[in-house]
Enzyme design. Structure first.
Site, PDB file in Angstrom:
ATOM      1  N   LYS A 253      66.745  60.682  62.375  1.00  0.00           N
ATOM      2  CA  LYS A 253      67.180  60.984  61.000  1.00  0.00           C
ATOM      3  C   LYS A 253      66.670  59.882  60.077  1.00  0.00           C
ATOM      4  O   LYS A 253      66.934  58.706  60.282  1.00  0.00           O
ATOM      5  CB  LYS A 253      68.709  61.068  60.943  1.00  0.00           C
ATOM      6  N   ASP A 258      71.590  57.679  51.299  1.00  0.00           N
ATOM      7  CA  ASP A 258      72.489  58.830  51.250  1.00  0.00           C
ATOM      8  C   ASP A 258      73.597  58.589  50.227  1.00  0.00           C
ATOM      9  O   ASP A 258      74.588  57.926  50.519  1.00  0.00           O
ATOM     10  CB  ASP A 258      73.085  59.066  52.655  1.00  0.00           C
ATOM     11  N   LYS A 265      79.386  60.411  47.256  1.00  0.00           N
ATOM     12  CA  LYS A 265      80.261  59.521  48.030  1.00  0.00           C
ATOM     13  C   LYS A 265      81.014  58.574  47.088  1.00  0.00           C
ATOM     14  O   LYS A 265      80.535  58.281  45.995  1.00  0.00           O
ATOM     15  CB  LYS A 265      79.407  58.668  48.986  1.00  0.00           C
ATOM     16  N   ASP A 276      71.034  54.835  56.603  1.00  0.00           N
ATOM     17  CA  ASP A 276      71.093  56.227  57.047  1.00  0.00           C
ATOM     18  C   ASP A 276      69.752  56.693  57.636  1.00  0.00           C
ATOM     19  O   ASP A 276      69.595  57.850  57.999  1.00  0.00           O
ATOM     20  CB  ASP A 276      71.539  57.135  55.895  1.00  0.00           C
ATOM     21  N   ASP A 335      76.717  66.393  51.208  1.00  0.00           N
ATOM     22  CA  ASP A 335      76.759  65.123  51.946  1.00  0.00           C
ATOM     23  C   ASP A 335      76.526  65.329  53.445  1.00  0.00           C
ATOM     24  O   ASP A 335      76.334  64.375  54.185  1.00  0.00           O
ATOM     25  CB  ASP A 335      78.104  64.428  51.694  1.00  0.00           C
ATOM     26  N   GLU A 337      73.911  66.176  54.919  1.00  0.00           N
ATOM     27  CA  GLU A 337      72.475  66.392  54.754  1.00  0.00           C
ATOM     28  C   GLU A 337      71.669  66.085  56.012  1.00  0.00           C
ATOM     29  O   GLU A 337      70.582  66.621  56.184  1.00  0.00           O
ATOM     30  CB  GLU A 337      71.950  65.557  53.575  1.00  0.00           C
ATOM     31  N   ARG A 339      72.064  66.875  59.147  1.00  0.00           N
ATOM     32  CA  ARG A 339      71.817  68.055  59.988  1.00  0.00           C
ATOM     33  C   ARG A 339      70.804  68.994  59.327  1.00  0.00           C
ATOM     34  O   ARG A 339      70.098  69.732  60.001  1.00  0.00           O
ATOM     35  CB  ARG A 339      73.146  68.764  60.289  1.00  0.00           C
TER      36      ARG A 339
HETATM   37  N1  BES Z   1      75.275  59.458  56.680  1.00  0.00           N
HETATM   38  C1  BES Z   1      76.549  60.071  56.717  1.00  0.00           C
HETATM   39  C2  BES Z   1      77.357  59.690  57.947  1.00  0.00           C
HETATM   40  C3  BES Z   1      77.785  58.245  58.046  1.00  0.00           C
HETATM   41  C4  BES Z   1      79.042  57.870  57.621  1.00  0.00           C
HETATM   42  C5  BES Z   1      76.977  57.324  58.625  1.00  0.00           C
HETATM   43  C6  BES Z   1      79.437  56.565  57.755  1.00  0.00           C
HETATM   44  C7  BES Z   1      77.382  56.026  58.752  1.00  0.00           C
HETATM   45  C8  BES Z   1      78.619  55.643  58.322  1.00  0.00           C
HETATM   46  C9  BES Z   1      76.408  61.588  56.705  1.00  0.00           C
HETATM   47  O1  BES Z   1      75.315  62.079  56.041  1.00  0.00           O
HETATM   48  C10 BES Z   1      77.616  62.119  56.053  1.00  0.00           C
HETATM   49  O2  BES Z   1      77.788  61.879  54.894  1.00  0.00           O
HETATM   50  N2  BES Z   1      78.446  62.838  56.798  1.00  0.00           N
HETATM   51  C11 BES Z   1      79.645  63.383  56.286  1.00  0.00           C
HETATM   52  C12 BES Z   1      79.777  64.774  56.820  1.00  0.00           C
HETATM   53  C13 BES Z   1      80.869  65.565  56.165  1.00  0.00           C
HETATM   54  C14 BES Z   1      80.503  65.858  54.733  1.00  0.00           C
HETATM   55  C15 BES Z   1      81.066  66.823  56.943  1.00  0.00           C
HETATM   56  C16 BES Z   1      80.782  62.510  56.756  1.00  0.00           C
HETATM   57  O3  BES Z   1      80.748  62.004  57.861  1.00  0.00           O
HETATM   58  O4  BES Z   1      81.702  62.291  55.950  1.00  0.00           O
HETATM   59 ZN    ZN Z   2      73.700  60.819  55.878  1.00  0.00          ZN
HETATM   60 MN    MN Z   3      75.726  62.357  53.945  1.00  0.00          MN
END
Ligand code: BES
Ligand code: ZN
Ligand code: MN
Length: 500
Positions: A253, A258, A265, A276, A335, A337, A339
């Site tokens: 990835k 992000d 966020k 990220d 968010d 993104e 996947r």
């Molecule tokens: N890059 C984040 C996941 C992440 C969170 C990585 C904290 C490192 C530390 C990912 O893109 C994300 O934002 N995931 C969301 C998914 C949700 C919207 C279903 C998450 O984990 O909140």
């Molecule tokens: Zn992310």
């Molecule tokens: Mn995200």
């Protein structure tokens, strides 16, 4: 930093001139008559030093030794893990000294084999890593040279070489994950990959927006459309095996920042979302290590790289996009993104006819909650692949933990408006993300590593860890040894290279 391996007798260790001598002490020590052994015996007897992993005792210009500083470092039971703890503690203790040349003695260990020597070298490199790219006056790396002393070269050489190769990969992965997003754009990441393409056995190809559109990667393009930075799809190839041999594919990835997009966020700690692209960094680091170790197998690295930004052109919650596989996706949360970029890379991987595909991603905050920073989350539809990854994590001291993929976890991804939604509810968030990816990975053995918790440390030691480069490299080396490749391409020795 320069590493060197040598066999030295106890007398030579005492006589070797160096800025610091680190002596690892584990298990039963034989009471030798040289100055170092005497010091160890005395200190243990007096209760001023213990073998416990990480315990230190230091001395300055002790009599009978040519070293300026001497550090006794307890190495517990002498396992690779204890040795890592011991070397780490000793190197941190030397950090604010002027030591340039260190002699690291593993001679007193009951058994210094491949894994222990590798752990020592890696811990050394890890503890002394310095980030300097965006500092106007970079701190000087004082430590220049580490001489590793062992009692048998034959038992240590392979582990030492692995450690040195891995250290280079680990440093590269840390470097890119640490860089701020304006110094690590998709274009810059592609240039880093191109630079790797100058190393032996590695070829690199970079696709831009036009080529990606032609491939029909509608899901990846949807994430990138909110940013001024053009996307890059990076393809790395390491050809160490026979031409006809199916490759192992690693997908990293590569979200270089992000923000969350329109589902933005919170501000607190958003800076950390520069890592990220930790999955992408680990793929680059793994290729760096492959170039050093030259194992006999074929590996392809795929990195979908872009930013996730809010913008007038950005995707909106509820938008439906068509992925390269033809499946339509309702983007309920912009968010989620990771996947969306990974699913198109998974579909692209089909054309490589891979023997296995492993994706590596800082995918979910839910995985951080589930497993913390100790183990990466591992998901796989293939038991043999899952076992190989778990074993590689154990041997490399870069642990992962297998998570479930029951079909019921996918229920929340159902929607009236597309084939699949990109998010389900909050419950089991790391698993539902994996279930989303699994829909695109039906045509090959597949595994997914969620490294959101393990690729980065917050707090005082804030920064990239370089994980899971050690796990990935050990996994790839195991794919040579296990001989899943056709018999004629098998080579008996890791590190040996057979080019057809
Ligand atoms: N890059 C984040 C996941 C992440 C969170 C990585 C904290 C490192 C530390 C990912 O893109 C994300 O934002 N995931 C969301 C998914 C949700 C919207 C279903 C998450 O984990 O909140
Ligand atoms: Zn992310
Ligand atoms: Mn995200």
């Amino acid at each position: 930093m320069d590493f060197e391996l040598k066999t030295l007798t106890p007398a030579r260790i005492c006589a070797e001139k160096c800025d610091a001598l680190i002596v690892l002490v584990a298990g039963e020590t034989d009471a030798g008559t040289d100055a170092v052994s005497k010091m160890v015996t005395l200190a243990l007897k007096a209760g001023d030093f213990e073998n416990k992993a990480g315990k230190l005792l230091s001395a300055y210009r002790p009599e009978g030794m040519a070293a300026t500083r001497v550090l006794l470092a307890g190495a517990g039971d002498g396992s690779a893990k204890s040795i890592r703890t011991a070397v780490h503690a000793a190197m941190v203790a030397l950090k604010n000294t002027n030591a340039r040349r260190v002699l690291l003695s593993l001679c007193a260990l009951p058994q210094a084999g491949q894994e222990t020597v590798r752990a020592a070298v890696l811990a050394c490199a890890d503890a002394t890593y310095l980030y300097s790219t965006t500092k106007s006056k970079p701190a000087e790396q004082k430590l220049k040279q580490v001489l590793v002393a062992v009692s048998s070269l034959a038992a240590s050489r392979a582990g030492f070489d692995k450690g040195v190769g891995l250290a280079k990969g680990l440093a590269l992965a840390k470097e890119w994950a640490n860089r701020p997003a304006n110094h690590a754009t998709p274009t810059m990441l592609a240039q880093a990959a191109r630079d790797l393409g100058k190393l032996p056995g590695i070829k690199v190809e970079v696709l831009g927006p036009k080529e990606v559109a032609k491939l029909g990667m509608g899901s990846f393009m949807a994430v990138a459309q909110g940013s001024e930075e053009p996307l890059r799809f990076i393809v790395l190839r390491y050809d160490g095996g026979a031409k006809a041999e199916a490759p192992v594919v690693l997908i990293g990835k590569g979200i270089t920042f992000d923000t969350g997009g329109i589902s933005i966020k919170p501000a607190a700690e958003m800076d950390e979302m520069k890592y990220d692209m930790g999955g992408a960094a680990s793929v680059l680091g793994t290729f760096r290590a492959l170039a050093e170790l030259q194992p006999a197998l074929n590996v392809v690295g795929l990195i979908p790289a872009c930013e996730n930004m809010p913008d007038g052109r950005a995707i909106k919650p509820g938008d439906v996009v068509t992925s390269m596989s033809g499946q339509t996706i309702e983007i309920l949360n912009t968010d989620a993104e990771g996947r969306l970029v990974l699913c198109d890379a998974l579909t692209y991987a089909e054309r490589l006819k891979p023997r296995a595909v492993v994706d590596i991603a800082t995918l979910t905050g839910a995985c951080v909650i589930a497993l913390g920073g100790v183990r990466s989350g591992m998901f796989s539809s293939d038991d043999a692949l899952a076992e190989a990854l778990a074993a590689a994590g154990d041997s490399a001291l870069d642990l992962c933990w297998r998570m479930p993929l029951d079909d019921e976890y996918a229920d929340g991804l159902k929607t009236h408006f597309a084939d699949v939604a990109n998010v389900a509810g909050r419950a089991g968030g790391a698993i539902t993300a994996a279930k989303f990816l699994q829909r695109f990975a039906g045509k090959f053995p597949w595994a997914h590593l969620d490294i959101a918790g393990t690729a980065w440390k917050s707090g005082a030691a804030k920064g990239a860890t370089g994980r899971p480069v050690p796990l990935l490299v050990d996994f790839l080396l195991s794919q040579v040894q296990s001989g899943r490749a056709p018999a004629k391409t098998r080579t008996p020795k890791v590190g040996a290279r057979s080019r057809a």
